[in-house]
Design an enzyme around this catalytic site. Structure first.
Site, PDB file in Angstrom:
ATOM      1  N   LYS A 112       0.808  -1.227   0.000  1.00 49.33           N
ATOM      2  CA  LYS A 112       0.000   0.000   0.000  1.00 49.33           C
ATOM      3  C   LYS A 112       0.836   1.269   0.000  1.00 49.33           C
ATOM      4  O   LYS A 112       0.376   2.303  -0.466  1.00 49.33           O
ATOM      5  CB  LYS A 112      -0.963   0.008   1.192  1.00 49.33           C
ATOM      6  CG  LYS A 112      -2.107  -0.981   1.003  1.00 49.33           C
ATOM      7  CD  LYS A 112      -3.301  -0.635   1.855  1.00 49.33           C
ATOM      8  CE  LYS A 112      -4.454  -1.565   1.511  1.00 49.33           C
ATOM      9  NZ  LYS A 112      -5.624  -1.335   2.339  1.00 49.33           N
ATOM     10  N   LYS A 195      -5.154  -9.153  -6.401  1.00 47.71           N
ATOM     11  CA  LYS A 195      -6.498  -9.342  -5.840  1.00 47.71           C
ATOM     12  C   LYS A 195      -7.439  -8.199  -6.244  1.00 47.71           C
ATOM     13  O   LYS A 195      -6.988  -7.063  -6.467  1.00 47.71           O
ATOM     14  CB  LYS A 195      -6.434  -9.483  -4.323  1.00 47.71           C
ATOM     15  CG  LYS A 195      -6.246  -8.192  -3.582  1.00 47.71           C
ATOM     16  CD  LYS A 195      -6.579  -8.352  -2.107  1.00 47.71           C
ATOM     17  CE  LYS A 195      -6.578  -6.974  -1.459  1.00 47.71           C
ATOM     18  NZ  LYS A 195      -7.646  -6.665  -0.607  1.00 47.71           N
ATOM     19  N   LYS A 198     -10.803  -2.466  -3.656  1.00 44.69           N
ATOM     20  CA  LYS A 198     -11.561  -1.203  -3.714  1.00 44.69           C
ATOM     21  C   LYS A 198     -10.700  -0.073  -4.270  1.00 44.69           C
ATOM     22  O   LYS A 198     -11.198   0.826  -4.911  1.00 44.69           O
ATOM     23  CB  LYS A 198     -11.950  -0.754  -2.296  1.00 44.69           C
ATOM     24  CG  LYS A 198     -12.974  -1.550  -1.589  1.00 44.69           C
ATOM     25  CD  LYS A 198     -13.342  -0.810  -0.293  1.00 44.69           C
ATOM     26  CE  LYS A 198     -13.758  -1.764   0.797  1.00 44.69           C
ATOM     27  NZ  LYS A 198     -12.661  -2.237   1.645  1.00 44.69           N
TER      28      LYS A 198
HETATM   29  N1  AQP Z   1     -10.046  -9.779  -3.543  1.00 48.63           N
HETATM   30  C1  AQP Z   1     -10.418 -10.308  -2.388  1.00 48.63           C
HETATM   31  N2  AQP Z   1     -10.706 -11.634  -2.306  1.00 48.63           N
HETATM   32  C2  AQP Z   1     -11.094 -12.193  -1.126  1.00 48.63           C
HETATM   33  N3  AQP Z   1     -11.234 -11.481   0.017  1.00 48.63           N
HETATM   34  C3  AQP Z   1     -10.963 -10.166  -0.032  1.00 48.63           C
HETATM   35  N4  AQP Z   1     -11.008  -9.197   0.904  1.00 48.63           N
HETATM   36  C4  AQP Z   1     -10.645  -8.021   0.364  1.00 48.63           C
HETATM   37  N5  AQP Z   1     -10.357  -8.198  -0.944  1.00 48.63           N
HETATM   38  C5  AQP Z   1     -10.549  -9.506  -1.215  1.00 48.63           C
HETATM   39  C6  AQP Z   1     -11.405  -9.420   2.295  1.00 48.63           C
HETATM   40  O1  AQP Z   1     -12.461  -8.524   2.600  1.00 48.63           O
HETATM   41  C7  AQP Z   1     -12.371  -8.174   3.977  1.00 48.63           C
HETATM   42  C8  AQP Z   1     -12.439  -6.702   4.132  1.00 48.63           C
HETATM   43  O2  AQP Z   1     -11.362  -6.069   3.472  1.00 48.63           O
HETATM   44  P1  AQP Z   1     -10.979  -4.597   3.871  1.00 48.63           P
HETATM   45  O3  AQP Z   1     -12.070  -3.679   3.543  1.00 48.63           O
HETATM   46  O4  AQP Z   1     -10.559  -4.562   5.274  1.00 48.63           O
HETATM   47  O5  AQP Z   1      -9.734  -4.184   3.052  1.00 48.63           O
HETATM   48  P2  AQP Z   1      -8.744  -4.860   2.121  1.00 48.63           P
HETATM   49  O6  AQP Z   1      -8.408  -6.242   2.516  1.00 48.63           O
HETATM   50  O7  AQP Z   1      -7.584  -3.942   2.017  1.00 48.63           O
HETATM   51  O8  AQP Z   1      -9.620  -4.917   0.834  1.00 48.63           O
HETATM   52  P3  AQP Z   1      -9.898  -3.965  -0.325  1.00 48.63           P
HETATM   53  O9  AQP Z   1     -11.311  -4.128  -0.666  1.00 48.63           O
HETATM   54  O10 AQP Z   1      -8.962  -4.236  -1.407  1.00 48.63           O
HETATM   55  O11 AQP Z   1      -9.720  -2.502   0.216  1.00 48.63           O
HETATM   56  P4  AQP Z   1      -8.650  -1.395  -0.083  1.00 48.63           P
HETATM   57  O12 AQP Z   1      -8.512  -1.297  -1.555  1.00 48.63           O
HETATM   58  O13 AQP Z   1      -9.268  -0.170   0.554  1.00 48.63           O
HETATM   59  O14 AQP Z   1      -7.396  -1.814   0.555  1.00 48.63           O
HETATM   60  C9  AQP Z   1     -11.063  -8.757   4.512  1.00 48.63           C
HETATM   61  O15 AQP Z   1     -11.347  -9.954   5.211  1.00 48.63           O
HETATM   62  C10 AQP Z   1     -10.287  -9.054   3.260  1.00 48.63           C
HETATM   63  O16 AQP Z   1      -9.385 -10.135   3.424  1.00 48.63           O
END
Ligand code: AQP
Length: 327
Positions: A112, A195, A198
């Site tokens: 990140k 992966k 968001k």
């Molecule tokens: N691509 C993914 N496949 C499976 N699980 C996923 N999670 C996130 N992306 C995937 C799981 O969703 C939960 C919440 O995630 P988060 O909002 O805490 O943030 P993150 O893991 O950093 O996911 P994002 O959506 O990609 O957010 P940003 O872009 O803001 O960093 C967690 O259990 C995560 O494992």
């Protein structure tokens, strides 16, 4: 009854990865576990957020939890910043058991902060995993259902809990991680090596839970595929494998059945079928979410914060006594 805890950051619209990797498991676990699901806004501000959007996203993520099947009568839903013990325990863990050597191994910080270099990243982003450990340990959590990208942070939580227990005596439960086998890492539609996320730069990376049928159709049509034209589920075809996984998880059809359904057909037919499966999942969800009022959500969150606050306060008393504070 065993306890489960997990959360999502209100950092944008939820996508299929958040649902299939994490929230789908939560829904099925809430009958078996004493369940707590958090909207982790303190985590979200580790990268810059617009205050108005953050406020909206907190309410929208709560609505999404409920519309996806988290029942506030069975599971406790609350906002992390409403319970100050999360930040407080994070500090206590920072000072007592979290070591720079552990933290420097965390890959999420590297990913990140990667684009702009760690010099410009917030200290909070570096400390994100310790805050996550505090979230989990405050509620005597036995099982943490997350996607694969968060496994390293649950491992760190286990290390910190063990270390604290060793120094100060038994205080924390050492939690286990729970992964959804096929949904644990939903990949980006534009790049099957990364992966779905968001914060991806292209909107063709993800399908949000609020995408319209037209947008889903456009995104699936543009999704990258592998060479060849057959619909086969194989590690040699990572893009197609990811699409078949999404199809399978949303339709409850096995990957074998999906392969059989598309024998002699090509990517065009498969993508039309996948679009239908996604739209059939999203349409009732979107109707449900649109029927939930902000007032209802605020009521759920107020109750949730009170319940979580009491549990967290008890744990904090215990931790403070162990550390040597006068309580
Ligand atoms: N691509 C993914 N496949 C499976 N699980 C996923 N999670 C996130 N992306 C995937 C799981 O969703 C939960 C919440 O995630 P988060 O909002 O805490 O943030 P993150 O893991 O950093 O996911 P994002 O959506 O990609 O957010 P940003 O872009 O803001 O960093 C967690 O259990 C995560 O494992």
């Amino acid at each position: 009854m065993k306890k489960t805890f997990s959360g999502v950051q209100p950092s944008g619209e939820l996508h299929l990865g958040n649902y299939l990797g994490a929230i789908k498991n939560w829904v099925s676990m809430q009958d078996e576990y004493d369940a707590t699901f958090c909207i982790v806004d303190l985590h979200a501000i580790t990268v810059s957020q617009n205050p108005e959007e953050l406020r909206r996203h907190i309410l929208d993520v709560t609505k999404a939890y409920i519309a996806l099947g988290i029942d506030p009568d069975k599971s406790n839903i609350f906002v992390q910043s409403d319970v100050s013990a999360h930040a407080e325990l994070c500090w206590l863990l920072n000072c007592t058991v979290a070591r720079m050597g552990d933290m420097e191994k965390m890959t999420q910080f590297k990913d990140k902060s990667g684009k702009d270099g760690s010099e410009r990243a917030s200290v909070g982003l570096f400390d994100y995993p310790v805050l996550m450990a505090a979230d989990i340990l405050l509620y005597d959590t036995d099982v943490v259902p997350v996607g694969e990208d968060q496994v390293q942070h649950v491992e760190l939580t286990r290390t910190l809990a063990r270390r604290f227990n060793k120094i100060f005596g038994d205080t924390f439960i050492v939690p286990d991680v729970k992964l959804n086998k096929e949904g644990k890492r939903v990949m980006g539609l534009d790049d099957p090596t990364k992966k779905m996320s968001k914060s991806a730069t292209s909107e063709y990376n993800y399908i949000t839970l609020m995408d319209s049928a037209d947008i889903v159709s456009k995104k699936i049509r543009k999704a990258v595929t592998d060479s060849g034209s057959e619909i086969v589920y194989s590690d040699d075809k990572p893009a197609l494998k990811n699409l078949i996984n999404i199809y399978s998880l949303l339709s409850n059809k096995s990957t074998d059945d999906i392969e059989n359904d598309y024998v002699g057909k090509g990517y065009g037919d498969f993508k039309d079928g996948l679009t239908d499966v996604i739209v059939n999942f999203l349409t009732p969800f979107q109707e449900k979410i649109n029927s939930i009022s902000d007032d209802k959500v605020k009521e759920v969150l107020n109750e949730g914060a009170q319940k979580a606050g009491k549990q967290a306060e008890q744990k904090m008393q215990e931790v403070k006594e162990k550390i040597g504070f006068v309580v």
